[in-house]
Motif scaffolding. Structure first.
Motif, PDB file in Angstrom:
ATOM      1  N   ALA A 290       0.974  -1.392  -0.093  1.00 54.68           N
ATOM      2  CA  ALA A 290       0.025  -0.105  -0.071  1.00 54.68           C
ATOM      3  C   ALA A 290       0.775   1.333  -0.018  1.00 54.68           C
ATOM      4  N   VAL A 291       0.251   2.423  -0.189  1.00 52.26           N
ATOM      5  CA  VAL A 291       0.861   3.647  -0.241  1.00 52.26           C
ATOM      6  C   VAL A 291       0.110   4.591   0.624  1.00 52.26           C
ATOM      7  N   LEU A 292       0.718   5.468   1.186  1.00 49.78           N
ATOM      8  CA  LEU A 292       0.234   6.729   1.913  1.00 49.78           C
ATOM      9  C   LEU A 292       0.197   7.924   0.948  1.00 49.78           C
ATOM     10  N   ILE A 293      -0.996   8.559   0.534  1.00 53.63           N
ATOM     11  CA  ILE A 293      -1.113   9.379  -0.452  1.00 53.63           C
ATOM     12  C   ILE A 293      -1.604  10.655   0.236  1.00 53.63           C
ATOM     13  N   ARG A 294      -0.812  11.995  -0.105  1.00 47.10           N
ATOM     14  CA  ARG A 294      -1.098  12.993   0.160  1.00 47.10           C
ATOM     15  C   ARG A 294      -2.359  13.836  -0.830  1.00 47.10           C
ATOM     16  N   THR A 295      -3.350  14.296  -0.526  1.00 46.51           N
ATOM     17  CA  THR A 295      -4.550  14.715  -1.583  1.00 46.51           C
ATOM     18  C   THR A 295      -3.912  16.194  -1.952  1.00 46.51           C
ATOM     19  N   LEU A 296      -3.622  16.498  -3.246  1.00 43.65           N
ATOM     20  CA  LEU A 296      -3.360  17.529  -3.745  1.00 43.65           C
ATOM     21  C   LEU A 296      -4.657  18.423  -4.422  1.00 43.65           C
ATOM     22  N   TYR A 297      -5.548  17.775  -5.227  1.00 46.66           N
ATOM     23  CA  TYR A 297      -6.810  18.108  -5.637  1.00 46.66           C
ATOM     24  C   TYR A 297      -7.867  17.106  -5.354  1.00 46.66           C
ATOM     25  N   LEU A 298      -9.080  17.555  -4.720  1.00 46.46           N
ATOM     26  CA  LEU A 298      -9.915  16.675  -4.742  1.00 46.46           C
ATOM     27  C   LEU A 298     -11.159  17.250  -5.718  1.00 46.46           C
ATOM     28  N   SER A 299     -12.087  16.415  -6.162  1.00 53.68           N
ATOM     29  CA  SER A 299     -13.107  16.624  -6.787  1.00 53.68           C
ATOM     30  C   SER A 299     -14.493  16.804  -6.277  1.00 53.68           C
ATOM     31  N   VAL A 300     -15.219  17.747  -6.660  1.00 51.36           N
ATOM     32  CA  VAL A 300     -16.660  17.484  -6.050  1.00 51.36           C
ATOM     33  C   VAL A 300     -17.459  17.590  -7.451  1.00 51.36           C
ATOM     34  N   ASP A 301     -18.690  16.415  -7.374  1.00 50.02           N
ATOM     35  CA  ASP A 301     -19.256  16.261  -8.409  1.00 50.02           C
ATOM     36  C   ASP A 301     -20.694  16.266  -8.333  1.00 50.02           C
ATOM     37  N   PRO A 302     -21.547  16.572  -9.150  1.00 47.21           N
ATOM     38  CA  PRO A 302     -23.110  16.342  -8.886  1.00 47.21           C
ATOM     39  C   PRO A 302     -23.509  14.911  -8.343  1.00 47.21           C
ATOM     40  N   TYR A 303     -22.993  13.929  -9.018  1.00 47.16           N
ATOM     41  CA  TYR A 303     -23.534  12.642  -8.854  1.00 47.16           C
ATOM     42  C   TYR A 303     -23.383  12.351  -7.291  1.00 47.16           C
ATOM     43  N   MET A 304     -22.389  13.144  -6.389  1.00 49.12           N
ATOM     44  CA  MET A 304     -22.118  12.637  -5.150  1.00 49.12           C
ATOM     45  C   MET A 304     -23.721  12.891  -4.159  1.00 49.12           C
ATOM     46  N   ARG A 305     -24.173  13.918  -4.760  1.00 51.10           N
ATOM     47  CA  ARG A 305     -25.502  13.928  -4.164  1.00 51.10           C
ATOM     48  C   ARG A 305     -26.494  12.817  -4.043  1.00 51.10           C
ATOM     49  N   GLY A 306     -26.520  12.188  -5.045  1.00 51.18           N
ATOM     50  CA  GLY A 306     -27.385  11.105  -5.107  1.00 51.18           C
ATOM     51  C   GLY A 306     -26.808   9.873  -3.805  1.00 51.18           C
ATOM     52  N   ARG A 307     -25.678   9.944  -3.937  1.00 44.34           N
ATOM     53  CA  ARG A 307     -24.877   8.858  -2.889  1.00 44.34           C
ATOM     54  C   ARG A 307     -25.204   9.364  -1.481  1.00 44.34           C
ATOM     55  N   MET A 308     -25.432  10.666  -1.279  1.00 42.23           N
ATOM     56  CA  MET A 308     -25.818  10.874  -0.062  1.00 42.23           C
ATOM     57  C   MET A 308     -27.189  10.552   0.389  1.00 42.23           C
ATOM     58  N   ASN A 309     -28.197  10.277  -0.481  1.00 40.22           N
ATOM     59  CA  ASN A 309     -29.650   9.606  -0.247  1.00 40.22           C
ATOM     60  C   ASN A 309     -29.383   8.017   0.153  1.00 40.22           C
ATOM     61  N   ASP A 310     -30.187   7.660   1.137  1.00 39.44           N
ATOM     62  CA  ASP A 310     -30.252   6.136   1.452  1.00 39.44           C
ATOM     63  C   ASP A 310     -30.976   5.481   0.458  1.00 39.44           C
ATOM     64  N   ARG A 311     -30.528   5.300  -0.709  1.00 41.05           N
ATOM     65  CA  ARG A 311     -31.476   4.536  -1.888  1.00 41.05           C
ATOM     66  C   ARG A 311     -30.457   3.888  -2.924  1.00 41.05           C
ATOM     67  N   LYS A 312     -31.063   2.819  -3.273  1.00 39.74           N
ATOM     68  CA  LYS A 312     -30.484   2.215  -4.210  1.00 39.74           C
ATOM     69  C   LYS A 312     -30.109   2.772  -5.482  1.00 39.74           C
ATOM     70  N   SER A 313     -29.097   2.892  -5.827  1.00 38.34           N
ATOM     71  CA  SER A 313     -28.514   3.396  -7.168  1.00 38.34           C
ATOM     72  C   SER A 313     -27.442   3.008  -7.819  1.00 38.34           C
ATOM     73  N   TYR A 314     -26.787   3.442  -9.139  1.00 36.91           N
ATOM     74  CA  TYR A 314     -25.801   2.709  -9.615  1.00 36.91           C
ATOM     75  C   TYR A 314     -24.340   2.669  -8.577  1.00 36.91           C
ATOM     76  N   VAL A 315     -24.538   3.577  -7.703  1.00 37.31           N
ATOM     77  CA  VAL A 315     -23.321   3.271  -6.905  1.00 37.31           C
ATOM     78  C   VAL A 315     -23.894   3.452  -5.285  1.00 37.31           C
ATOM     79  N   PRO A 316     -23.644   2.681  -4.452  1.00 35.72           N
ATOM     80  CA  PRO A 316     -24.086   2.407  -3.269  1.00 35.72           C
ATOM     81  C   PRO A 316     -24.117   3.765  -2.504  1.00 35.72           C
ATOM     82  N   PRO A 317     -24.908   3.953  -1.377  1.00 38.61           N
ATOM     83  CA  PRO A 317     -25.016   5.216  -0.809  1.00 38.61           C
ATOM     84  C   PRO A 317     -23.887   5.376   0.128  1.00 38.61           C
ATOM     85  N   TYR A 318     -23.478   6.793   0.548  1.00 36.48           N
ATOM     86  CA  TYR A 318     -22.527   6.812   1.357  1.00 36.48           C
ATOM     87  C   TYR A 318     -22.819   6.653   2.662  1.00 36.48           C
ATOM     88  N   GLN A 319     -22.264   6.091   3.671  1.00 35.58           N
ATOM     89  CA  GLN A 319     -22.717   5.308   4.830  1.00 35.58           C
ATOM     90  C   GLN A 319     -22.259   6.902   5.802  1.00 35.58           C
TER      91      GLN A 319
END
Lengths: 346, 346
Positions: free
Chosen positions: B38-67
Motif C-alpha cells: 500500500a501507499v500513503l497519499i497526500r491529497t493535492l486536488y479533490l473533486s466535487v461532482d453532482p453525482y455525489m448528491r445521489g450517494r448522500m441519499n439512502d437509496r439504491k442507485s448505480y453506486v451504493p449510498p455513502y455511509q
C-alpha cells in the motif's frame, strides 16, 4: 338489380378525448373504376388499431393526420374483383393500406398478394402482419431478450402484446403480462404460456403485484399502455433494462398531456434504455420477420386469437372497443366473404 | 513539530433537499500508515461532482449510498508520500477514488499513476478523467452524432457539457448549449465554438429560444439537468433522435419525486431513444477515450477550464456551489501543493 354503392366511413370531426360515433359518418359513393395498372378490391376484413386514434388529431406524428371528410385509411384484406394490372387477377387475395370502405381502387404495386393456403387470410392483419412484426422487431431489436431475463408486457392480451410474450418465452425469458380482465389473464397463462399475469383493474397494489411476479426485477418492459402502469414497472427496472415503447393507449384519449412522476432519474440510475418505434422503421426487414413468425405459427410456438365483429356498419364500434379493452388478440371487422359475385350497375 | 493530523469530512446527516453545512462534519484523525503493498497519499486536488448528491441519499442507485459518519469518497489527485509497494515511489502523482480527506492509504493497485508532463495533473479529474470520459462515451456511443445534425447540451458550461459540445463540433454538428449565465454562454460561443447558447435563467420562453436556435429540430439531446429544460428540448426532437441521459441536477435536491408531462408519447411519435448511463458502463474502453481526448486537447480541439477553490476547509462550499451553478468547467478543491515536506509525528 340495384346499383351497388361503395359505403365509406369518413372522419367528420376531430375527437376531443374519447371518440364517439358522431366523429364519423357513413356515406354512399359510387364504386370506383380501376384505370390501367390498377385493381378494384372488395374489402373482406378491415383492421381497427389503437394507432389510428393518434391520426385523428391534427398533430404532427409518425404518420400524417387523417384529413377531415375523407375516408379513414388502414389495413385491409380484400379480394381483387376487377383487374387492369398484369400481376393481379380476379379472385386474388391482397393486403393493402386501403381503408374503412367496401371497395378500393389502387395500383397493383400498392398491395401485396397473400397466399391463403399458408394461414387464414386474416393473419395478414394480425400475427403475420403489422401487429406481429411490431412485436417481433420491438422485442428482439430494442428489447434484446436473453434467456433467464424477466420481460413485462402491458396490453398483454392485445394483438401485439400476446405475440411479444410468446416470442419472449421462445427466447427463454420469464414473462409477466398485464391486462384488464381475468379472462384475458387466464388466456395468457393457460393458453399462451405466460409465467404470470396481473389484472390491473382488480389488483389493489400493482407495484407490489409486479414485485411479487418479478422476484429478479425487470429486464425488459414492452410498453403498450403508458400511464400509472408504466410508472409501476419502471420502478422495478434492473441495471441496463430496455423499454421498447410501442404504444401509450391509456393516454390517447386524454384531452391534455398527462402528468406523472418524471422517469429520467430511474432510467439514469439503472442505465436503462427506452426507445420509441413504429413498425415501418423496420420495413427493410419485414421479410425476415414474416418468415420467422410464419414458422413459429406453423410449429405451434406462436398462437393467436382474432376478435372478429361482423358487418361494415360495426366498424366504429369495433374501433371504440379497443379503448375499453374488449378484444383478446387482434380486433377485425368482417365486411364480406370472398368469392361473392359483385352486383354491377347496368 | 506538532503531530500532523488527517483532516476528514464525514457525512453526518442525510440531506433533505438542498444539502447544508450541517450535514457534514470535519474531524481530525491520525495520519494512517500503509501496510505492505500500500501507499500513503497526500491529497493535492479533490473533486466535487453532482453525482455525489445521489450517494448522500439512502437509496439504491448505480453506486451504493455513502455511509453515515464515514468519509465522503470521490476522485482525488494526490502525491505518494510513503510507499510500501514496488510499483509506486514517493513523489509519484496518482489518481484514485479516495475521498474528502488530506491523507489516504490504499493498495497501489487501487490508484493510477499519472504523467504530469502530458497535461496538468488536475485534468485527470476533468477533461482527461471521469467528466471527459462521460462526455466522450455518452455522446459518441449513445448519441451517435452525424455531421450536419443538431446537438443540444444542457448544463453546457459544466465539466461534462463543455466537452460534449466540443466533441459534437469535431463531429460536424450544429451545437446549442443551455447554461445559466451570460458569462457561461459567452464562454461557450466565443471560446469553445458552440453555434448558439441559451441562458435559461433570463430567456422568457425557452421553447421558443430553442426552436429559433434549432431550425432543423434536435437530433441529439445530451441531458445533464432534467426538469422543465428537458421538457422544452424533448418537444423539438426529430425522427430517431437520441438522448444520452447523463444527469438530472435540477432534480437532485427535490424532496419529492418531480412531476412533469409524460415524455413517452413524444419519444413514441419520434422513434427516439433515451438511455441512462454512468461512465463505468464503459470501463473496458477507458484507454480509448483517454487517448482520443488527450489528442484533442493537445491539438487544441478540446479546451477546458477548471474552477479551483483553495483550501480543504472549503470543500463543502465548493460542493454546494455545483447546485447554484457557480462553476464554469470542472470544479476542484486544491488541498496541497506537491513536493511539500510532510510533518511527521515524532
Amino acid at each position: 338489380m340495384t346499383e351497388e354503392k361503395n359505403q365509406q366511413i369518413l372522419l367528420v370531426k376531430r375527437p376531443k378525448g374519447m371518440p364517439t360515433e358522431e366523429d364519423f359518418k357513413m356515406v354512399d359513393k359510387p364504386v370506383p373504376q380501376p384505370e390501367e395498372g390498377a385493381v378494384l378490391i372488395r374489402t373482406l376484413y378491415l383492421s381497427v388499431d389503437p394507432y389510428m386514434r393518434g391520426r385523428m388529431n391534427d398533430r404532427k406524428s409518425y404518420v400524417p393526420p387523417y384529413q377531415l371528410n375523407e375516408v379513414i385509411t388502414g389495413g385491409v384484406v380484400g379480394e381483387v374483383v376487377q383487374s387492369k394490372a398484369a400481376d393481379l387477377k380476379e379472385g386474388d387475395i391482397v393486403l393493402g393500406n386501403l381503408g374503412w370502405q367496401k371497395y378500393s381502387v389502387t395500383g397493383s404495386n400498392q398491395v401485396r398478394k397473400i397466399n391463403p393456403d399458408i394461414a387464414p387470410v386474416t393473419t395478414a392483419l394480425g400475427i403475420l402482419g403489422m401487429p406481429g412484426l411490431t412485436a417481433y422487431f420491438g422485442l428482439l431489436d430494442i428489447g434484446q431478450p436473453k434467456a433467464g431475463e424477466t420481460v413485462v408486457v402491458s396490453g398483454a392480451a392485445g394483438a401485439v402484446g400476446s405475440v411479444v410474450g410468446q416470442i419472449a418465452k421462445i427466447k427463454g425469458c420469464r414473462v409477466v403480462g398485464i391486462a384488464g380482465s381475468d379472462e384475458k389473464n387466464n388466456y395468457l397463462v393457460n393458453e399462451l404460456g405466460f409465467d404470470a399475469a396481473i389484472n390491473y383493474k382488480t389488483t389493489p397494489d400493482i407495484k407490489k403485484a409486479l414485485a411479487d411476479a418479478c422476484p429478479k426485477g425487470v429486464d425488459i418492459y414492452f410498453d403498450n399502455v403508458g400511464g400509472d402502469i408504466s410508472d409501476a414497472v419502471i420502478s422495478l427496472l434492473n441495471h441496463k433494462a430496455r423499454i421498447p415503447l410501442c404504444g401509450q393507449i391509456s393516454l390517447y384519449n386524454l384531452e391534455k398531456p398527462d402528468i406523472g412522476p418524471r422517469i429520467q432519474p430511474q432510467l439514469l440510475i439503472t442505465s436503462a434504455l427506452m426507445k420509441g418505434f413504429i413498425v415501418s422503421d423496420y420495413a427493410d426487414r419485414f421479410d425476415e420477420g414474416i418468415s420467422q413468425l410464419t414458422q413459429w405459427v406453423a410449429q405451434g410456438q406462436c398462437k393467436f386469437r382474432e376478435n372478429i365483429i361482423e358487418g361494415f356498419e360495426n366498424t366504429v364500434k369495433a374501433f371504440l372497443g379497443l379503448f375499453s379493452g374488449e378484444n383478446i388478440g387482434k380486433q377485425l371487422v368482417k365486411v364480406a366473404d370472398p368469392g361473392q359475385k359483385r352486383a354491377v350497375s347496368k
